[in-house]
Structures are given as C-alpha cells and as structure tokens.
Design a protein around this motif. Structure first.
Motif, short mmCIF file in Angstrom:
data_model
loop_
_atom_site.label_atom_id
_atom_site.label_comp_id
_atom_site.label_asym_id
_atom_site.label_seq_id
_atom_site.Cartn_x
_atom_site.Cartn_y
_atom_site.Cartn_z
N ASN A 85 46.42 40.39 31.53
CA ASN A 85 46.12 41.61 32.67
C ASN A 85 46.84 40.92 33.84
N GLU A 92 45.35 41.55 40.35
CA GLU A 92 44.23 42.11 39.95
C GLU A 92 43.21 41.00 40.58
N HIS A 173 37.63 46.67 39.18
CA HIS A 173 38.47 47.69 39.80
C HIS A 173 37.57 48.98 39.77
#
Length: 269
Positions: A85, A92, A173
C-alpha cells in the motif's frame, strides 16, 4: 595397500562433502540479496510474487514484535506485503514506514548461518521524514541458496514507535474521515478555530515543516485549530511592546479611557 586406499577414499569423500556444502560467503551473499530486496520499490515487487523464492517452501520464521510466519507464502505476505500500500501511496499514514536504505554494522557468517545487525532508513511519507530502524537478523540458508529459517529482532522498537506513532495522529484513513466529518465546516472569517476550514488552511504547510504543522490538521488542532473564547481573544495582550506612543506609555488603559470620557464630557459642555 588396502589401508592406503581407504584413506584416499575417505579423503575424497570428505572433499566431496565439503564441496557440496554452502560456504559462508554464499550464505552472506543470499542475506545481502534479501536485504536489497527489502528496500523500496523492490519490496513491493517481491510481495506481488506471493510466493517468493527468496524463501524455502517450508521456511520457518519469527518476528519478535509479532509472531511466527512459517511457509513461503506467509513469509512473503508479512515480510514484504506490508509495503504494498505504501508503494501505491507513499503518503498513507502507516506506523510501519518503507525501508529505503540500510547499513550493516555487524555481520557474522559461519557455514550456512548468518547474523547481521542492520540499521535501516524507514521513510514515513505522511510525515515526510525518515527514521532509523535497527534490526538484528539471524538466517539459516539451505543448499538451494534460500532462506530456510529466520529470526528478526527489532531493537529499540518501543522507543521508535513512541516517537513515530503519535505524529501520525490517526490510526488509519477511516479514523481520520470519521473525526473530520464530525467537525463543523466553520466560517471563513474564523479560520483559527476547531473546524475544517482551519485545517484546510494549514494543509499546504505540511510539506514545509511537518513536525510543526501536522498537529494543526490532527485531532488536537495543535495551537492553531482550537476552540477560542471571544472575550479572551479580544482582551489578550499579544504584543509585549505594543503600539502605544511614548507620551502615553505610563498611562493605564483604565485611566486613559476615563480621561477620554471626561474630555468628551467637557467638550459637550
């Protein structure tokens, strides 16, 4: 004659056995290749393979801050898949970070067994900052030049996470969205209060000084996006020197106001 023949055969067998064993240099080369593969962007490529041949099919391994990861597929997923990711979105917010470089400060190889002490640079895109992460690693390399066993120990990991994780502010998130969706948009003449407008104002500053500006967009709001009291703001004495001209410096605000009121009364008379 026969004893001599046995001796010669014994020496020949020993030589073949030695030649068939993995050397310390070969074992160390495999470990170096493993460390190189651990770096971005190679780590994402290894993860995509799902079953990396860096590992033996029946590899046994453990990571001290987590648990055992046995088998080629599991070892590939957990040791390399963590970075997939981050490869897609370096910003992130992750407590793991992405290894971008390393330095070996200790290395011992004996036959197929290797110990290395490695200081990695882990990059945290959400913070635009790198932190050194120290890992001690033990490897056992098989005759197919694959990792047969591994034991990874993160040194000072608790200390590292104490420094890094609080700066991330949001666990993930979804938590970030949940918090921000609960805030009022705010008026655009009140951009110093606990609202989305204030956090939007500070977002472009993150890349300049993340250590300073990250709290402003986080849950605490830092010292910028916080609830404020109108009376306290108006009465606050922000300027140590102020802008009062010299003849009025020794006059208190209360007396100055009283004098002006009296002057106004006299003029009215």
């Amino acid at each position: 004659m026969f004893p001599k023949l046995l001796t010669i055969l014994g020496l020949a067998s020993a030589a073949l056995l030695i030649n068939g064993e993995i050397t310390s240099k070969e074992a160390m080369d495999i470990v170096i290749n493993f460390l190189d593969s651990y770096l971005y962007p190679k780590n994402a490529e290894v993860a995509a393979s799902v079953n990396s041949t860096l590992f033996a099919e029946d590899v046994k391994g453990t990571v001290d801050v987590s648990t055992n990861f046995d088998g080629r597929e599991l070892a590939t997923e957990y040791l390399f898949g963590l970075f997939v990711n981050l490869a897609k979105d370096p910003t992130e917010p992750s407590p793991i970070g992405n290894p971008i470089g390393y330095e070996i400060h200790a290395a011992i190889a004996h036959g197929n067994t290797v110990f290395v002490g490695v200081k990695f640079d882990f990059y945290y895109g959400a913070l635009n900052q790198s932190f050194p992460i120290e890992i001690d690693a033990l490897f056992s390399i098989n005759d197919d030049l694959q990792v047969q066993e591994y034991d990874l120990i993160f040194r000072r990991w608790a200390w590292a996470t104490d420094l890094i994780v609080p700066r991330l502010q949001y666990a993930n998130h979804d938590e970030c969205l949940t918090f921000l969706n609960g805030l009022p948009l705010g008026q655009f003449y009140r951009l110093g209060e606990n609202n989305l407008g204030c956090r939007y104002l500070h977002t472009p500053m993150l890349s300049f000084r993340p250590n300073v500006h990250c709290p402003h967009v986080g849950p605490s709001g830092g010292d910028m996006c916080v609830p404020r009291n109108y009376t306290e703001v108006v009465k606050a004495k922000h300027f140590p020197q102020g802008f009062v001209t010299t003849p009025l410096e020794d006059r208190s605000s209360h007396k100055l106001g009283l004098d002006r009121n009296l002057e106004a009364v006299n003029l009215a008379d």
